[in-house]
Design a protein around this motif. Structure first.
Motif, PDB file in Angstrom:
ATOM      1  N   LEU A  79      19.010  60.230 -60.358  1.00  0.00           N
ATOM      2  CA  LEU A  79      20.318  60.291 -60.997  1.00  0.00           C
ATOM      3  C   LEU A  79      21.177  61.357 -60.323  1.00  0.00           C
ATOM      4  O   LEU A  79      20.666  62.390 -59.869  1.00  0.00           O
ATOM      5  CB  LEU A  79      20.187  60.610 -62.485  1.00  0.00           C
ATOM      6  CG  LEU A  79      19.961  59.418 -63.428  1.00  0.00           C
ATOM      7  CD1 LEU A  79      18.616  58.757 -63.158  1.00  0.00           C
ATOM      8  CD2 LEU A  79      20.046  59.865 -64.884  1.00  0.00           C
ATOM      9  N   THR A  80      22.463  61.132 -60.278  1.00  0.00           N
ATOM     10  CA  THR A  80      23.375  62.107 -59.696  1.00  0.00           C
ATOM     11  C   THR A  80      23.406  63.395 -60.508  1.00  0.00           C
ATOM     12  O   THR A  80      23.427  64.498 -59.958  1.00  0.00           O
ATOM     13  CB  THR A  80      24.802  61.528 -59.610  1.00  0.00           C
ATOM     14  OG1 THR A  80      24.762  60.308 -58.855  1.00  0.00           O
ATOM     15  CG2 THR A  80      25.754  62.496 -58.952  1.00  0.00           C
ATOM     16  N   ARG A  81      23.401  63.247 -61.844  1.00  0.00           N
ATOM     17  CA  ARG A  81      23.400  64.393 -62.758  1.00  0.00           C
ATOM     18  C   ARG A  81      22.484  64.091 -63.931  1.00  0.00           C
ATOM     19  O   ARG A  81      22.281  62.922 -64.277  1.00  0.00           O
ATOM     20  CB  ARG A  81      24.816  64.654 -63.287  1.00  0.00           C
ATOM     21  CG  ARG A  81      25.818  65.129 -62.258  1.00  0.00           C
ATOM     22  CD  ARG A  81      27.228  65.119 -62.838  1.00  0.00           C
ATOM     23  NE  ARG A  81      27.311  65.870 -64.084  1.00  0.00           N
ATOM     24  CZ  ARG A  81      28.340  65.807 -64.936  1.00  0.00           C
ATOM     25  NH1 ARG A  81      29.367  65.008 -64.672  1.00  0.00           N
ATOM     26  NH2 ARG A  81      28.350  66.523 -66.033  1.00  0.00           N
ATOM     27  N   PRO A  82      21.943  65.116 -64.585  1.00  0.00           N
ATOM     28  CA  PRO A  82      21.148  64.858 -65.788  1.00  0.00           C
ATOM     29  C   PRO A  82      22.011  64.230 -66.874  1.00  0.00           C
ATOM     30  O   PRO A  82      23.206  64.542 -66.977  1.00  0.00           O
ATOM     31  CB  PRO A  82      20.658  66.256 -66.211  1.00  0.00           C
ATOM     32  CG  PRO A  82      20.832  67.115 -65.016  1.00  0.00           C
ATOM     33  CD  PRO A  82      21.984  66.549 -64.237  1.00  0.00           C
ATOM     34  N   VAL A 288      23.839  52.709 -64.535  1.00  0.00           N
ATOM     35  CA  VAL A 288      24.621  52.831 -65.765  1.00  0.00           C
ATOM     36  C   VAL A 288      24.704  54.285 -66.220  1.00  0.00           C
ATOM     37  O   VAL A 288      25.744  54.743 -66.701  1.00  0.00           O
ATOM     38  CB  VAL A 288      24.078  51.907 -66.875  1.00  0.00           C
ATOM     39  CG1 VAL A 288      22.744  52.382 -67.413  1.00  0.00           C
ATOM     40  CG2 VAL A 288      25.086  51.802 -68.024  1.00  0.00           C
ATOM     41  N   MET A 289      23.631  55.058 -66.048  1.00  0.00           N
ATOM     42  CA  MET A 289      23.674  56.455 -66.463  1.00  0.00           C
ATOM     43  C   MET A 289      24.597  57.275 -65.578  1.00  0.00           C
ATOM     44  O   MET A 289      25.268  58.193 -66.055  1.00  0.00           O
ATOM     45  CB  MET A 289      22.265  57.051 -66.485  1.00  0.00           C
ATOM     46  CG  MET A 289      21.391  56.527 -67.614  1.00  0.00           C
ATOM     47  SD  MET A 289      22.170  56.634 -69.252  1.00  0.00           S
ATOM     48  CE  MET A 289      22.581  58.384 -69.340  1.00  0.00           C
ATOM     49  N   ASN A 290      24.637  56.970 -64.287  1.00  0.00           N
ATOM     50  CA  ASN A 290      25.575  57.677 -63.413  1.00  0.00           C
ATOM     51  C   ASN A 290      27.020  57.414 -63.838  1.00  0.00           C
ATOM     52  O   ASN A 290      27.868  58.308 -63.822  1.00  0.00           O
ATOM     53  CB  ASN A 290      25.366  57.281 -61.953  1.00  0.00           C
ATOM     54  CG  ASN A 290      24.144  57.943 -61.342  1.00  0.00           C
ATOM     55  OD1 ASN A 290      23.651  58.958 -61.847  1.00  0.00           O
ATOM     56  ND2 ASN A 290      23.648  57.383 -60.262  1.00  0.00           N
ATOM     57  N   SER A 294      29.202  60.432 -65.510  1.00  0.00           N
ATOM     58  CA  SER A 294      30.383  60.820 -64.725  1.00  0.00           C
ATOM     59  C   SER A 294      31.662  60.745 -65.546  1.00  0.00           C
ATOM     60  O   SER A 294      32.633  61.450 -65.269  1.00  0.00           O
ATOM     61  CB  SER A 294      30.514  59.924 -63.486  1.00  0.00           C
ATOM     62  OG  SER A 294      30.887  58.595 -63.837  1.00  0.00           O
ATOM     63  N   LYS A 295      31.677  59.920 -66.576  1.00  0.00           N
ATOM     64  CA  LYS A 295      32.849  59.791 -67.431  1.00  0.00           C
ATOM     65  C   LYS A 295      32.788  60.734 -68.638  1.00  0.00           C
ATOM     66  O   LYS A 295      33.638  60.677 -69.530  1.00  0.00           O
ATOM     67  CB  LYS A 295      32.994  58.340 -67.899  1.00  0.00           C
ATOM     68  CG  LYS A 295      33.350  57.380 -66.754  1.00  0.00           C
ATOM     69  CD  LYS A 295      33.436  55.935 -67.236  1.00  0.00           C
ATOM     70  CE  LYS A 295      33.814  55.001 -66.089  1.00  0.00           C
ATOM     71  NZ  LYS A 295      35.208  55.218 -65.637  1.00  0.00           N
TER      72      LYS A 295
END
Length: 306
Positions: A79-82, A288-290, A294-295
């Motif tokens: 993932l890009t971020r947790p 979907v989690m990224n 991100s939003k």
């Protein structure tokens, strides 16, 4: 209707902090009790303060460890971020009404909706049918602590009920299993009795196999008529969540004109693998989690709000 969800870590932390401060204030005041009793000995007050402080420190240490584990899990799964941590759910669940344009003529039927009315910046992840039984999905969601709701169809889950039992038991954030009919048929093309068999039969299967009669039902393809809702109500269904967006391993599809997420949106995806789409279930979750993170949204548990 008051939510039966346990207090969040944030709520517990606040309660512990208040208890610690109250204990300290009592110790400093030295005032007599309500019945004129002498204040507790200094040693007793000190032990009480230390106990409250120790509980608060233990809670904070646990939170730090959980967050660190989530960071490591996000790296492990690419993932890009947790994922963002969801806020505490409302003490009183919001009133769910049928979305405009989704009504039937019947009154008192389970509401049909695509978004939960909330101002919290949360969305809800739902996964349909049960065809793909990827063990990596269970590990990924458990390690990331992402809650989700599974809407199951018996014709594709009956070859491995154990997979969904493990899903229900092992998920730390909580997974709820709901109704997606026995055979995933186009319900408006069936008689009332046939629809009742599809919906109520799946209620029976889930109760027998997983221990609880589900309150939520999603019609296959999102298609229904008044008979669908009448049949669903007859066997205990309370609400009919559809979706505002749909996730795939390589893209998102949107119901709304602005092609964006909104507070309370329900996100749909499916139990699928490389045989059906361009990627695995972990690929889809990563995608979907990224987007969600991100939003600025967190994934919350649908059953805490509905």
């Amino acid at each position: 209707m008051v939510s039966g969800a346990p207090p969040s870590r944030r709520t517990l932390g606040a309660a512990l902090l208040v208890a610690a401060l109250a204990s300290t204030a009592t110790a400093c005041s030295g005032a007599a009790g309500p019945d004129g009793e002498a204040p507790a000995p200094a040693a007793g007050r000190q032990a009480q303060d230390q106990g409250a402080s120790g509980a608060l420190n233990a809670y904070l240490d646990r939170v730090r460890k959980e967050r660190a584990a989530r960071v490591l899990a996000a790296r492990k799964w690419g993932l890009t971020r947790p994922p963002l941590e969801a806020p505490a759910p409302p003490a009183v669940k919001p009133k769910i009404t049928t979305r405009k344009g989704f009504e039937t003529d019947g009154k008192g039927l389970p509401p049909v909706f695509t978004t939960v009315p909330t101002k919290q910046k949360v969305v809800f992840l739902t996964i349909d049918d049960g065809a793909e039984k990827d063990p990596d999905l269970l590990r990924m969601m458990n390690e990331l602590r992402i809650p989700y709701s599974a809407f199951l169809s018996d014709y594709v889950v009956k070859d491995d009920y154990g997979y969904f039992a493990r899903m229900q038991k092992s998920q730390k954030s909580g997974v709820s299993l709901h109704n997606h009919t026995l055979n995933h048929r186009y319900l408006p093309g069936l008689s009332y009795k046939q629809q009742e068999r599809e919906i109520c039969g799946m209620q029976d299967v889930i109760e027998k196999r997983f221990g609880k009669r589900p309150p939520l039902f999603r019609p296959p393809y999102g298609n229904y008529n008044e008979d669908t809702l009448r049949a669903a109500k007859s066997c205990g269904v309370k609400a009919v969540p559809l979706w505002a967006s749909e996730a795939f391993p390589d893209h998102m599809e949107w119901r709304e004109w602005d092609r964006d997420l909104h507070p309370g949106d329900i996100v749909l995806t499916h139990f699928r693998g490389k045989g059906d789409w361009k990627g695995t279930m972990p690929d889809m979750i990563r995608r979907v989690m990224n987007v969600i993170t991100s939003k600025g949204y967190a994934v919350a548990k649908l059953e805490d709000y509905v």
